[in-house]
Design an enzyme around this catalytic site. Structure first.
Site, PDB file in Angstrom:
ATOM      1  N   CYS A  67      10.862  19.160 -50.272  1.00  0.00           N
ATOM      2  CA  CYS A  67      11.596  20.172 -49.526  1.00  0.00           C
ATOM      3  C   CYS A  67      10.591  21.129 -48.869  1.00  0.00           C
ATOM      4  CB  CYS A  67      12.546  20.919 -50.464  1.00  0.00           C
ATOM      5  SG  CYS A  67      13.636  22.068 -49.612  1.00  0.00           S
ATOM      6  N   ASP A  68      10.278  20.881 -47.609  1.00  0.00           N
ATOM      7  CA  ASP A  68       9.267  21.671 -46.901  1.00  0.00           C
ATOM      8  C   ASP A  68       9.508  23.179 -46.969  1.00  0.00           C
ATOM      9  OD1 ASP A  68       7.984  19.386 -46.108  1.00  0.00           O
ATOM     10  OD2 ASP A  68       9.048  19.270 -44.199  1.00  0.00           O
TER      11      ASP A  68
END
Length: 802
Positions: free
Chosen positions: A483-484
């Site tokens: 999850c950037d």
């Protein structure tokens, strides 16, 4: 608009036609953002139903040749891309020279309500057909196979039953090219309008890097026009794009130029058409470096023969990415999507690498996991290439450099901690599909100057993951995992990721199994997996589901105490895959997901969405509630859940998740999503309780790791044809409301014809191969060149052996 097959039609929306080869949308306003895309290895073109377009090409970094009317961001496209009057597009005005009536095709900029409309999307071309004011106009575009060039044909037909005098104006805006230098002029020698510019730069060194750039944008014609205009302001006048002065108030365009003024490309053809008479015009639109290249493009492509050659070459290219399975089920849209469109999307990702020179490592590996089912040799080469950039300590870089001179940019300059996880996850799929265990012995020379086999490099990656644990035994997250935008959980160096800990446990187990099969040591990996699972169960089990992580300040989040972001999907999915969730925990977390995350549009990534910045989680919480990672139905995460559900034997839950990724066939569902069933989008809007009006709306983004996972689940789980060592495991998991289905599967050079049927009296799945009972469901050996007829009998829905 003809040949619509009723079985494939959704009233008020459109239909698959030509046995699923095309999808036709019947209105320019019902789903105004509906879009598709074309690509070759050098360029990408996104088009929506109203004529707006976004194009990108590689020189070698991504660049544009049709711009916004002002300075713009350098991103290719945005989620839910906003369109506006002067957005780049490809349009054709049509004016009746006697009555003065005006319309434009496909729809914008005039937005006249057409008598009939069709937006017809094919694998290698896109076409619009518009009937308005007794004129039928068809626009069609295909790409040159090896060049950066859009090849457009415009066919105009008089269907009014009387003689007509009309003017046709192809208008392809170019936008604001450069603050340094831009211009436009008509060139009779080159046969079209040539817009020139200088890509802005400041550093001397940049000049030598970009002096060979394609800074020209050209609209070339096959047939000479009667007039033209190369100046955007002169074309519009005071009337604007809805009623340009040069079209509405003048008999002919002024044949003007642009001198450090915003250029454009507009041509005028004055046609006299008898009843039923038609004319066809051909154009080339694209970038070029100099006049010599313009002449070459014209010579290669701008003719009927050139267009036909480009179509044939594109068809051959797309054929190289054909899928490994064809299905026949009770769901016609799913069949067309699986047989034609989803493998096309998988192929796009794997063969073009998303038109970037430094794809994120996780994306690169997962995209090529998908290629294992289409073109295994490409997947193999890509895994080896990725491993060649492994660091000496076993870490994988944030991005994979694909060409000389490429650099890690943007998000790839931010430290993420999950990249090593994807090595065994994706390799396992490759090995299952190909049986190519020899890849594990391939020696890979690394950028660090050392050589090691693939197996040794994956060993190092697993040991790197084992070392990246805190005192609790959980994985550090740094500035993000998969999850950037979860970038502030661990930026101080202490925060940990529950998801990554579980994903690491899963990866370690997979690698241990592969190692054991090869007679290699596996104990350390199994012990490591157990330790990760134990740590997650001790620190992140919240009673009914797993928390997402623990912040730098020791705060557990993604738990019932949180009013926002109370439950995340990913930890639940990977706890099932890793084995952390025993049967009791699995039952609880499944019910929690059902109750809190499953919406009419699929399984949301988290809930409730954040409504404001949470500084110990990060910029994820700043995204609009229900968009992207902040609570959307984020299909990549949903695909992980789908994979986990199938591996747990939850076939009906899995079907619900899988089918929600595809719009329809309910008309209202199609209209709400606004998504054509020709690609799976990055996300559908979530927050269905908070913002029901926008819930379900598609992002229209076709770049997504979802495609590979969805294809894998369809092949290996729904239809249950999965490689296992040197065998093929046959174990379809049809939803309980399906009584039968068929599939034709290509597997290691053999052809498997599968028939599945629910049969009264059957108490457990029975598999027959060529009439012989296969007790363990394992077909082995699988002989290349041979065809197998497989019949699977399932119990009737609702049957219980007890």
């Amino acid at each position: 608009m003809s040949g619509v097959e009723n079985r494939d039609s959704v009233p008020g929306v459109g239909a698959f036609v030509d046995q699923g080869r095309r999808f036709v949308l019947a209105s320019p306003t019902a789903m105004p953002q509906a879009s598709t895309f074309l690509w070759n290895r050098k360029m990408l073109l996104q088009l929506n139903c109203r004529g707006y377009a976004t194009a990108q090409f590689m020189q070698p970094e991504p660049a544009k040749y049709a711009h916004a009317p002002t300075l713009e961001a350098r991103t290719f496209m945005q989620p839910e891309q906003p369109y506006y009057a002067h957005h780049p597009g490809r349009f054709v005005y049509v004016r009746d020279e006697d009555s003065g009536s005006l319309f434009s095709a496909p729809h914008a900029p005039v937005n006249r309500v057409p008598d009939e409309f069709a937006f017809s999307v094919g694998a290698g071309d896109v076409a619009w057909t518009v009937h308005c004011h007794g004129i039928e106009l068809e626009m069609r575009v295909r790409l040159a196979a090896e060049d950066v060039a859009e090849l457009w044909s415009v066919r105009v037909r008089n269907v009014s039953g009387r003689r007509r005098r009309i003017s046709v104006y192809p208008y392809f805006p170019v936008g604001y090219m450069s603050w340094m230098n831009q211009a436009g002029r008509y060139s009779p020698e080159l046969g079209g309008i040539v817009c020139s510019s200088v890509t802005p730069y400041q550093k001397v060194a940049d000049w030598f890097r970009q002096r060979d750039f394609k800074d020209l944008t050209v609209l070339l014609h096959e047939r000479a026009p009667d007039a033209w205009e190369a100046n955007q302001s002169a074309f519009e006048g005071e009337g604007g794009l809805h009623a340009p002065d040069s079209v509405v108030r003048r008999e002919t365009l002024a044949c003007g130029d642009a001198l450090y003024e915003t250029p454009t490309t507009a041509l005028q053809y004055r046609l006299v058409l008898e009843a039923d008479q038609e004319e066809e015009l051909r154009f080339l639109f694209g970038p070029a470096h100099d006049e010599a290249e313009v002449r070459e493009l014209r010579g290669r492509h701008l003719s009927a023969e050139g267009f036909a050659a480009a179509e044939a070459a594109t068809a051959r290219y797309l054929g190289e990415g054909a899928g490994c399975v064809r299905i026949e089920s009770p769901d016609a849209w799913l069949d067309h999507f699986t047989n034609r469109w989803l493998p096309r999307q998988v192929y796009y990702h794997g063969d073009s690498n998303r038109l970037t020179t430094d794809p994120q490592t996780r994306n690169f590996l997962q995209d090529h996991m998908g290629m294992a089912y289409l073109r295994p040799s490409t997947a193999r080469a890509s895994f080896l290439h990725a491993l060649s950039q492994q660091a000496a300590d076993g870490a994988m870089p944030d991005g994979i450099l694909l060409v000389d001179g490429a650099e890690l940019k943007y998000i790839n300059q931010v430290p993420h901690t999950d990249h090593c996880v994807w090595l065994p996850v994706c390799l396992q799929a490759y090995l299952d599909e190909t049986g190519d265990d020899a890849i594990l012995d391939e020696v890979v020379a690394g950028s660090d100057g050392h050589s090691a086999t693939v197996a040794e490099r994956v060993d190092r990656a697993m040991h790197w993951l084992l070392a990246q644990r805190d005192e609790r035994g959980l994985s550090y997250i740094a500035q993000g995992d998969w999850c950037d935008p979860m970038n502030m959980v661990g930026w101080k160096g202490r925060g940990v990721s529950g998801w990554l800990s579980l994903a690491t446990a899963h990866a370690l187990r997979l690698w241990a199994d592969i190692s054991a099969r090869r007679g290699r040591p596996d104990a350390a990996f199994r012990e490591g997996a157990d330790a990760f699972n134990e740590a997650v169960n001790q620190h992140l089990w919240d009673g009914d589901w797993y928390g997402r992580g623990i912040t730098d300040d020791g705060v557990v989040f993604g738990v019932r105490a949180d009013s926002e972001g109370r439950i995340y999907l990913n930890p639940q999915s990977w706890a099932m895959l890793s084995g952390a969730a025993d049967e009791a925990r699995r039952s609880k977390l499944l019910h929690a997901v059902d109750d809190q995350l499953v919406s009419p549009y699929g399984a949301a990534m988290l809930d409730p969405p954040y409504t404001g910045m949470r500084e110990d989680v990060g910029r994820l919480t700043q995204k609009f509630p229900g968009s992207a990672e902040n609570g959307a139905v984020y299909n990549h995460a949903a695909a992980f859940y789908l994979h986990a559900l199938y591996r747990a034997g939850e076939s009906d839950r899995a079907w619900q998740v899988l089918r929600a990724m595809l719009p329809g066939p309910d008309p209202q569902d199609c209209l709400q999503r606004g998504q054509l069933p020709v690609f799976v989008p990055n996300y559908y809007r979530g927050a269905w309780r908070l913002h029901p009006r926008t819930a379900g709306r598609s992002s229209q983004l076709f770049n997504t790791g979802t495609a590979a996972w969805l294809y894998r689940c369809l092949v290996e789980d729904l239809f249950g044809l999965r490689g296992e060592g040197q065998a093929l495991r046959i174990a379809p998991q049809l939803p309980s409301h399906w009584n039968s289905a068929r599939a034709s599967r290509r597997f290691r050079g053999a052809q498997v014809e599968l028939e599945v049927e629910r049969v009264a009296g059957v108490q457990a799945m029975r598999v027959h191969v060529d009439g012989e009972l296969l007790a363990d469901g394992l077909l082995q050996p699988v002989e290349s060149g041979r065809s197998y007829r497989v019949r699977v009998e399932l119990p009737l829905a609702g049957y219980s052996a007890a």
